[in-house]
Design a protein around this motif. Structure first.
Motif, mmCIF file in Angstrom:
data_model
loop_
_atom_site.group_PDB
_atom_site.id
_atom_site.type_symbol
_atom_site.label_atom_id
_atom_site.label_comp_id
_atom_site.label_asym_id
_atom_site.label_seq_id
_atom_site.Cartn_x
_atom_site.Cartn_y
_atom_site.Cartn_z
ATOM 1 N N ARG A 1 9.059 -0.849 -3.499
ATOM 2 C CA ARG A 1 8.506 -1.888 -2.642
ATOM 3 C C ARG A 1 7.484 -1.262 -1.704
ATOM 4 O O ARG A 1 7.566 -0.072 -1.400
ATOM 5 C CB ARG A 1 9.614 -2.553 -1.823
ATOM 6 C CG ARG A 1 10.632 -3.299 -2.655
ATOM 7 C CD ARG A 1 11.730 -3.863 -1.791
ATOM 8 N NE ARG A 1 11.201 -4.745 -0.761
ATOM 9 C CZ ARG A 1 11.934 -5.232 0.234
ATOM 10 N NH1 ARG A 1 13.200 -4.893 0.349
ATOM 11 N NH2 ARG A 1 11.394 -6.030 1.125
ATOM 12 N N PRO A 2 6.508 -2.047 -1.234
ATOM 13 C CA PRO A 2 5.535 -1.496 -0.284
ATOM 14 C C PRO A 2 6.226 -1.023 0.991
ATOM 15 O O PRO A 2 7.089 -1.704 1.545
ATOM 16 C CB PRO A 2 4.600 -2.679 -0.013
ATOM 17 C CG PRO A 2 4.767 -3.580 -1.181
ATOM 18 C CD PRO A 2 6.182 -3.426 -1.627
ATOM 19 N N TYR A 3 5.844 0.155 1.456
ATOM 20 C CA TYR A 3 6.430 0.734 2.666
ATOM 21 C C TYR A 3 5.322 1.349 3.505
ATOM 22 O O TYR A 3 4.510 2.132 2.998
ATOM 23 C CB TYR A 3 7.466 1.800 2.300
ATOM 24 C CG TYR A 3 7.960 2.600 3.491
ATOM 25 C CD1 TYR A 3 8.817 2.030 4.429
ATOM 26 C CD2 TYR A 3 7.557 3.920 3.679
ATOM 27 C CE1 TYR A 3 9.262 2.760 5.517
ATOM 28 C CE2 TYR A 3 8.001 4.651 4.763
ATOM 29 C CZ TYR A 3 8.855 4.069 5.683
ATOM 30 O OH TYR A 3 9.285 4.785 6.766
ATOM 31 N N HIS A 4 5.273 0.971 4.780
ATOM 32 C CA HIS A 4 4.289 1.523 5.712
ATOM 33 C C HIS A 4 5.004 2.440 6.688
ATOM 34 O O HIS A 4 5.919 2.019 7.403
ATOM 35 C CB HIS A 4 3.575 0.405 6.469
ATOM 36 C CG HIS A 4 2.596 0.914 7.486
ATOM 37 N ND1 HIS A 4 1.370 1.440 7.133
ATOM 38 C CD2 HIS A 4 2.676 0.988 8.838
ATOM 39 C CE1 HIS A 4 0.731 1.811 8.230
ATOM 40 N NE2 HIS A 4 1.501 1.545 9.272
ATOM 41 N N CYS A 5 4.604 3.694 6.710
ATOM 42 C CA CYS A 5 5.217 4.682 7.598
ATOM 43 C C CYS A 5 4.534 4.616 8.959
ATOM 44 O O CYS A 5 3.310 4.796 9.060
ATOM 45 C CB CYS A 5 5.089 6.084 7.000
ATOM 46 S SG CYS A 5 5.827 7.374 8.029
ATOM 47 N N GLU A 6 5.318 4.356 9.992
ATOM 48 C CA GLU A 6 4.774 4.269 11.345
ATOM 49 C C GLU A 6 4.441 5.641 11.919
ATOM 50 O O GLU A 6 3.704 5.738 12.901
ATOM 51 C CB GLU A 6 5.787 3.570 12.267
ATOM 52 C CG GLU A 6 6.114 2.147 11.864
ATOM 53 C CD GLU A 6 4.919 1.221 12.002
ATOM 54 O OE1 GLU A 6 3.971 1.596 12.723
ATOM 55 O OE2 GLU A 6 4.929 0.140 11.396
ATOM 56 N N THR A 7 4.966 6.696 11.318
ATOM 57 C CA THR A 7 4.714 8.040 11.839
ATOM 58 C C THR A 7 3.407 8.620 11.318
ATOM 59 O O THR A 7 2.559 9.081 12.084
ATOM 60 C CB THR A 7 5.882 8.978 11.465
ATOM 61 O OG1 THR A 7 7.108 8.407 11.938
ATOM 62 C CG2 THR A 7 5.688 10.352 12.087
ATOM 63 N N CYS A 8 3.226 8.576 9.989
ATOM 64 C CA CYS A 8 1.996 9.130 9.405
ATOM 65 C C CYS A 8 0.950 8.064 9.120
ATOM 66 O O CYS A 8 -0.149 8.385 8.650
ATOM 67 C CB CYS A 8 2.311 9.909 8.131
ATOM 68 S SG CYS A 8 3.103 8.929 6.832
#
Length: 281
Positions: A255-262
């Motif tokens: 599933r689409p995942y957006h990393c808030e750290t990188c």
């Protein structure tokens, strides 16, 4: 209102004594309906959408609604062109195998297939589109609402002047629904509404962040100006120089995942999400 509405999709259908849906996955409702619906109908400011004449979506921000709709039109067009090009390429290869042409024609084969750069760019745009978060409501229309859904044929057939709003698509009046045909699946401004008749004409002062234009405009006119503004920075110049990211192997659980750290977008399974989060600890 929420941005977490989901639909259930399946990868394959297993038929024994009874049909079974295999590899079911939850997907974002709004983005999926914009990309895969057979018919999309909108009201005047696109804040109300009806997918396949039975699912109603309402968005609070009309500007976000129009931007999402325009993005889905662009993605569907690019996706369809890529599929047509790839199918033509496969048909060409089959003909060449049957005819056993000379080796010189193998160079022409490279021009027919879809390049990895195009696939990578389209995949990145799809991931970014699916990761968009906009608050909206989702519900099923009742039978009575479905019967009184459309405006019907209109006496005024002149298309609205909104240059750049729907790209290069030309608008033509719909003979039965009313409104205007944008594509074979999208009909603009054909839904009945309980709002004021003058609500679509109300303008507020707005300043373009790119060229500094200050005028009273409707939300549709704002987005139409942004799409045609000559001062808007284009991504074509920089996008051509950047090397596309390597494609990830598709999986039914990803599933689409957006990393808030990188601040990067990925296509991860739940296990891969946990593994990626541990890298930032």
């Amino acid at each position: 209102m929420s941005s977490k509405h989901q639909l259930l999709t399946f990868v394959s259908l297993l038929e024994t004594n009874k049909p079974y849906l295999v590899n079911c996955v939850r997907i974002p409702a709004l983005q999926s309906l914009l990309l895969f619906s057979r018919s999309l109908d909108t009201n005047g400011d696109c804040s109300r959408l009806v997918a396949d004449s039975w699912l109603e979506l309402k968005l609070t921000d009309s500007e976000s609604a129009v931007q999402l709709l325009a993005a889905s039109l662009r993605l569907r067009t690019h996706w369809e062109d890529a599929l047509d090009q790839q199918l033509s390429h496969q048909a060409w290869r089959q003909r060449q195998r049957q005819e056993e042409e000379e080796e010189e024609e193998e160079e022409e084969e490279k021009t027919l297939s879809v390049s990895h750069q195009e696939v990578a760019a389209l995949s990145k745009e799809l991931l970014q589109f699916m990761a968009t978060k906009v608050p909206y409501s989702l519900r099923r229309l009742t039978s009575l609402e479905a019967q009184n859904l459309y405006l019907g044929p209109q006496t005024i057939t002149a298309a609205p002047s909104v240059p750049g709003l729907f790209g290069n698509f030309t608008l033509s009046p719909h003979p039965t629904k009313g409104g205007y045909i944008v594509t074979d699946f999208l009909t603009y401004n054909c839904l009945t509404s309980d709002t004021d008749l003058y609500s679509d004409c109300l303008r507020t002062f707005w300043t373009c962040p790119y060229c500094g234009l200050h005028l009273p405009l409707t939300p549709l006119e704002r987005i139409a100006h942004e799409n045609t503004c000559s001062e808007v920075p284009r991504d074509n110049a920089t996008g051509a120089e950047e090397a596309p990211a390597p494609l990830q192997k598709a999986s039914a659980l990803q599933r689409p995942y957006h990393c808030e750290t990188c601040h990067k977008d990925f296509l991860f399974t739940p296990t891969e999400v946990l593994r990626h989060r541990r890298q930032h600890m």
